[in-house]
Design an enzyme around this catalytic site. Structure first.
Site, PDB file in Angstrom:
ATOM      1  N   LYS A  10     -18.790  14.741 -26.690  1.00 53.38           N
ATOM      2  CA  LYS A  10     -19.902  14.359 -27.576  1.00 53.38           C
ATOM      3  C   LYS A  10     -19.593  14.866 -28.967  1.00 53.38           C
ATOM      4  O   LYS A  10     -18.928  15.908 -29.083  1.00 53.38           O
ATOM      5  CB  LYS A  10     -21.216  14.978 -27.084  1.00 53.38           C
ATOM      6  CG  LYS A  10     -21.624  14.586 -25.677  1.00 53.38           C
ATOM      7  CD  LYS A  10     -22.383  13.289 -25.635  1.00 53.38           C
ATOM      8  CE  LYS A  10     -22.580  12.847 -24.186  1.00 53.38           C
ATOM      9  NZ  LYS A  10     -23.332  11.643 -23.990  1.00 53.38           N
ATOM     10  N   LYS A  34     -14.352  13.482 -19.730  1.00 53.79           N
ATOM     11  CA  LYS A  34     -14.342  12.024 -19.773  1.00 53.79           C
ATOM     12  C   LYS A  34     -14.817  11.482 -21.106  1.00 53.79           C
ATOM     13  O   LYS A  34     -15.555  12.147 -21.838  1.00 53.79           O
ATOM     14  CB  LYS A  34     -15.127  11.413 -18.615  1.00 53.79           C
ATOM     15  CG  LYS A  34     -16.615  11.686 -18.631  1.00 53.79           C
ATOM     16  CD  LYS A  34     -17.320  10.956 -17.510  1.00 53.79           C
ATOM     17  CE  LYS A  34     -17.869   9.596 -17.888  1.00 53.79           C
ATOM     18  NZ  LYS A  34     -18.799   9.545 -19.011  1.00 53.79           N
ATOM     19  N   ASP A  45     -17.025   8.777 -23.270  1.00 60.26           N
ATOM     20  CA  ASP A  45     -18.338   8.200 -23.046  1.00 60.26           C
ATOM     21  C   ASP A  45     -18.185   6.706 -22.759  1.00 60.26           C
ATOM     22  O   ASP A  45     -17.149   6.108 -23.040  1.00 60.26           O
ATOM     23  CB  ASP A  45     -19.268   8.491 -24.226  1.00 60.26           C
ATOM     24  CG  ASP A  45     -20.607   9.000 -23.715  1.00 60.26           C
ATOM     25  OD1 ASP A  45     -21.087   8.439 -22.710  1.00 60.26           O
ATOM     26  OD2 ASP A  45     -21.166   9.937 -24.301  1.00 60.26           O
ATOM     27  N   GLU A  46     -19.246   6.108 -22.202  1.00 64.56           N
ATOM     28  CA  GLU A  46     -19.134   4.732 -21.729  1.00 64.56           C
ATOM     29  C   GLU A  46     -18.857   3.727 -22.850  1.00 64.56           C
ATOM     30  O   GLU A  46     -18.268   2.674 -22.606  1.00 64.56           O
ATOM     31  CB  GLU A  46     -20.413   4.326 -20.970  1.00 64.56           C
ATOM     32  CG  GLU A  46     -21.705   4.216 -21.788  1.00 64.56           C
ATOM     33  CD  GLU A  46     -22.330   5.562 -22.118  1.00 64.56           C
ATOM     34  OE1 GLU A  46     -21.884   6.572 -21.547  1.00 64.56           O
ATOM     35  OE2 GLU A  46     -23.241   5.589 -22.966  1.00 64.56           O
ATOM     36  N   HIS A  79     -18.403   4.387 -14.180  1.00 70.69           N
ATOM     37  CA  HIS A  79     -19.637   4.606 -14.944  1.00 70.69           C
ATOM     38  C   HIS A  79     -20.508   3.379 -14.721  1.00 70.69           C
ATOM     39  O   HIS A  79     -20.001   2.267 -14.611  1.00 70.69           O
ATOM     40  CB  HIS A  79     -19.299   4.784 -16.428  1.00 70.69           C
ATOM     41  CG  HIS A  79     -20.419   5.368 -17.218  1.00 70.69           C
ATOM     42  ND1 HIS A  79     -21.566   4.674 -17.495  1.00 70.69           N
ATOM     43  CD2 HIS A  79     -20.579   6.589 -17.789  1.00 70.69           C
ATOM     44  CE1 HIS A  79     -22.383   5.437 -18.208  1.00 70.69           C
ATOM     45  NE2 HIS A  79     -21.810   6.621 -18.395  1.00 70.69           N
ATOM     46  N   LYS A 104     -32.072  13.314 -17.893  1.00 70.96           N
ATOM     47  CA  LYS A 104     -32.772  12.487 -18.881  1.00 70.96           C
ATOM     48  C   LYS A 104     -33.033  11.050 -18.409  1.00 70.96           C
ATOM     49  O   LYS A 104     -33.781  10.322 -19.044  1.00 70.96           O
ATOM     50  CB  LYS A 104     -31.950  12.451 -20.178  1.00 70.96           C
ATOM     51  CG  LYS A 104     -30.656  11.638 -20.102  1.00 70.96           C
ATOM     52  CD  LYS A 104     -29.858  11.691 -21.398  1.00 70.96           C
ATOM     53  CE  LYS A 104     -28.594  10.864 -21.294  1.00 70.96           C
ATOM     54  NZ  LYS A 104     -27.700  11.016 -22.431  1.00 70.96           N
TER      55      LYS A 104
END
Ligand code: CAP
Ligand code: MG
Length: 418
Positions: free
Chosen positions: A148, A174, A176-177, A264, A304
């Site tokens: 991130k 990993k 992110d998508e 994912h 979340k």
């Protein structure tokens, strides 16, 4: 064939039927039986009017064999489907029927796949045991992070954040998508630089470190990228299975690369979230296991994103067990030779959630912390250390609070996210 010919409540399915469990809400003034007839008809050999079909076609008609409240079960003869073709199966059982006027809402809740269809797919290459073996992690949960900020970071910084995460104790880092090969962080360079850091972290820590690079792209491009990962000795590729599509996933799996496949599920909630309509995550997970992902996001309960404990723990069973038992909202399944898929819990997690996750989902899990590592008050390295400390505490049966008395990174994390 008339609509009524698609219902036979005395029918007993055989091992050569694919079974679907649907929840049906008929349109105004329509009986449940009439809606059920039309679902079976449209999803197998019928259409809106009789077409005087040949006798041999009739044999292939799907049969509604159970109506229980608003839940119906339909048996589809396996000859209706092309073996080894996941999109083809979905075009029937999860196709036109969702848009029929005769139903107000229709939910494909679960599927039971017959042996011959199961055997026409490879399933996971590694599965839980295979992943534990190459990661050399015997029985604790695997710890991962998502770099991130999810987009915008330049390649050098991306690799540096990955490195700190591994140093601190992550097994897995990993993408992110939605990171693929944008101008600010292009695939090839990111792969090379980040893998280099993974090797460095392996040497320093003596642990196995994996980089899950996102290869999601147009299929040919995706395959080129996966090829490159193999050439550079990567352990995993990651793909957004819903956005890329099951056909692309099949292409990736059937190339039989050495790497494990991390799935994912971004976009799944467009199908799965409305509990009255669409396709359940259980069905998407079944298809993903069949095609052969090695690990799959299933939700967190506490994080979340939406997903109840009941739902997430059933998904956990569905993908990790060899034999799945029937319940009111689930069909049984014997997965035979198809290996179990490792569950991934991700989305809004921090170290304080670890005891809950292990208690409810077990130790065969990858727990991923994006914000919950990089948002640690003292940065990524300390964030990763805090997560590993929490895992150690759980494995030793000590409460996080007690453990944090001698582990300052965990203490800071628990204070910060209390
Ligand atoms: C987690 C994550 C994942 C979600 C996906 C995100 O980051 O990277 O994409 O977990 O959801 O962007 O939200 P945080 P699911 O740890 O910072 O939340 O696993 O339910 O498919
Ligand atoms: Mg993400």
């Amino acid at each position: 064939m008339l609509p009524k010919d698609f219902v036979d409540l005395n029918y007993r399915p055989t091992g050569k039927d694919l079974i679907c469990l649907f929840r049906v809400e008929p349109g105004p003034g329509i009986s449940l039986r009439k809606a059920a007839e039309n679902i079976a008809l449209e999803s197998s050999v019928g259409t809106w009017t009789d077409v005087h079909e040949k006798k041999y076609v009739r044999k292939l008609g799907a049969k509604v064999f159970s109506i229980n409240g608003d839940m119906i079960k339909i048996a589809y003869p396996e000859e209706l489907f092309e073996k080894g073709n996941a999109p083809n199966i979905l075009s029937s059982i999860a196709g036109n029927i969702f848009g029929m006027k005769i139903v107000k809402n229709l939910r494909l809740q679960d599927i039971k796949i017959p042996k011959d269809i199961l055997n026409s797919f490879p399933g996971p290459k590694y599965g839980i045991k295979g992943i534990r073996k190459f990661m050399k992690i015997k029985d604790r949960p695997l710890v991962g992070t998502i770099v991130k900020p999810k987009l915008g970071l330049r390649t050098k910084d991306h690799a540096e954040i990955a490195y700190e995460s591994w140093q601190g104790g992550c097994d897995i880092v990993k993408d992110d998508e939605n990171l693929s090969s944008q101008r600010f962080n292009q695939f090839e360079e990111r792969l090379a630089r980040t893998l280099e850091k993974a090797h460095k972290a392996e040497e320093q820590t003596g642990e196995k470190k994996a980089y899950l690079v996102n290869v999601t792209a147009e299929t040919k491009e995706m395959m080129k990228r996966a090829q490159l990962v193999e050439e550079l000795g990567g352990k995993y590729v990651m793909i957004d299975i819903v956005a890329a599509g099951f056909s692309a996933l099949q292409t990736l799996r059937e190339a039989d690369f050495k790497m494990a496949i991390h799935a994912h599920r971004a976009m799944h909630a467009a199908f799965t979230r409305n509990k009255k309509h669409g396709i359940s995550m259980m069905v998407l997970a079944d298809i993903a296991r069949l095609i052969g992902v090695d690990q799959l996001h299933i939700g967190t309960v506490v994080g979340k994103l939406e997903g109840s404990l009941n739902e997430v723990s059933k998904l956990n069973e569905e993908i990790e067990k060899k034999v799945v038992k029937k319940t009111r909202d689930r069909l049984s399944q014997n997965w035979g030779e198809i290996k179990p898929v490792l569950s991934v819990s991700s989305g809004g997690l921090h170290p304080g959630h670890i005891p809950y996750l292990v208690e409810h989902l077990g130790k065969d899990i990858v727990m991923q912390f994006g914000g919950g590592i990089h948002g640690h008050p003292n940065g990524t390295l300390r964030g990763a250390i805090a997560v590993r400390q929490a895992v150690d505490a759980v494995m030793q049966g000590i409460s996080l609070k007690k453990f944090s008395e001698n582990h300052v990174e965990l203490k800071d994390a628990l204070e910060f996210w209390k």
